[in-house]
Motif scaffolding. Structure first.
Motif, short mmCIF file in Angstrom:
data_model
loop_
_atom_site.label_atom_id
_atom_site.label_comp_id
_atom_site.label_asym_id
_atom_site.label_seq_id
_atom_site.Cartn_x
_atom_site.Cartn_y
_atom_site.Cartn_z
N ARG A 39 56.18 -21.78 -29.78
CA ARG A 39 56.84 -22.74 -28.82
C ARG A 39 55.82 -22.90 -27.51
NH1 ARG A 39 63.13 -22.98 -28.67
NH2 ARG A 39 63.33 -23.12 -30.89
N GLY A 40 54.74 -21.78 -27.43
CA GLY A 40 53.79 -21.99 -26.33
C GLY A 40 54.10 -21.40 -25.07
N LEU A 41 55.16 -20.54 -25.37
CA LEU A 41 55.72 -19.97 -24.03
C LEU A 41 55.02 -18.42 -23.81
CD1 LEU A 41 59.54 -20.62 -24.77
CD2 LEU A 41 57.80 -21.73 -23.22
N VAL A 42 54.53 -17.85 -24.72
CA VAL A 42 53.85 -16.43 -24.47
C VAL A 42 52.63 -16.70 -25.52
CG1 VAL A 42 55.75 -15.52 -23.83
CG2 VAL A 42 55.24 -15.33 -26.23
N THR A 43 51.81 -15.81 -24.93
CA THR A 43 50.38 -15.51 -25.82
C THR A 43 50.78 -14.17 -26.48
OG1 THR A 43 48.98 -14.77 -24.18
CG2 THR A 43 48.71 -17.05 -24.70
N VAL A 44 50.34 -14.14 -27.75
CA VAL A 44 50.73 -12.64 -28.49
C VAL A 44 49.33 -12.19 -29.01
CG1 VAL A 44 52.15 -11.50 -30.02
CG2 VAL A 44 52.96 -13.24 -28.86
N THR A 45 48.97 -10.91 -28.77
CA THR A 45 47.87 -10.15 -29.57
C THR A 45 48.52 -9.31 -30.53
OG1 THR A 45 46.59 -10.00 -27.34
CG2 THR A 45 46.09 -8.77 -29.48
N TRP A 46 48.19 -9.70 -31.93
CA TRP A 46 48.86 -8.87 -32.85
C TRP A 46 47.98 -7.83 -33.59
CZ3 TRP A 46 54.06 -9.91 -34.34
CH2 TRP A 46 54.60 -11.01 -33.95
N SER A 47 48.52 -6.78 -34.04
CA SER A 47 47.68 -5.83 -34.82
C SER A 47 48.48 -5.10 -35.73
CB SER A 47 47.14 -4.85 -33.70
OG SER A 47 47.91 -3.98 -33.07
#
Length: 73
Positions: A39-47
């Motif tokens: 929804r564009g509310l947070v940016t997430v860095t996945w690992s």
């Protein structure tokens, strides 16, 4: 899909905004973070971390993420 957030998603968003940065395993599920990211509310860095268990000789994996609020969202 409804544009309104569920109560759990709203709590998670407030928690992320209050802290400025939130990490995996602090009470917010991967699914909730994924919805907030879509929804564009947070940016997430996945690992993903993978290792071999010594006694069982099996691969184990753990998904980590870091979420930060989007400015102006």
């Amino acid at each position: 899909m409804s544009k309104q957030l569920t109560p759990a998603q709203g709590r998670a968003l407030r928690q992320i905004r209050a802290k400025g940065e939130e990490f995996a395993y602090n009470g917010i599920s991967r699914a909730t973070v994924a919805v907030l990211e879509c929804r564009g509310l947070v940016t997430v860095t996945w690992s993903v971390r993978t290792w071999t268990a010594r006694l069982a000789y099996r691969n184990r994996s753990m998904c980590d993420w870091t979420a930060r609020p989007v400015k102006g969202a």
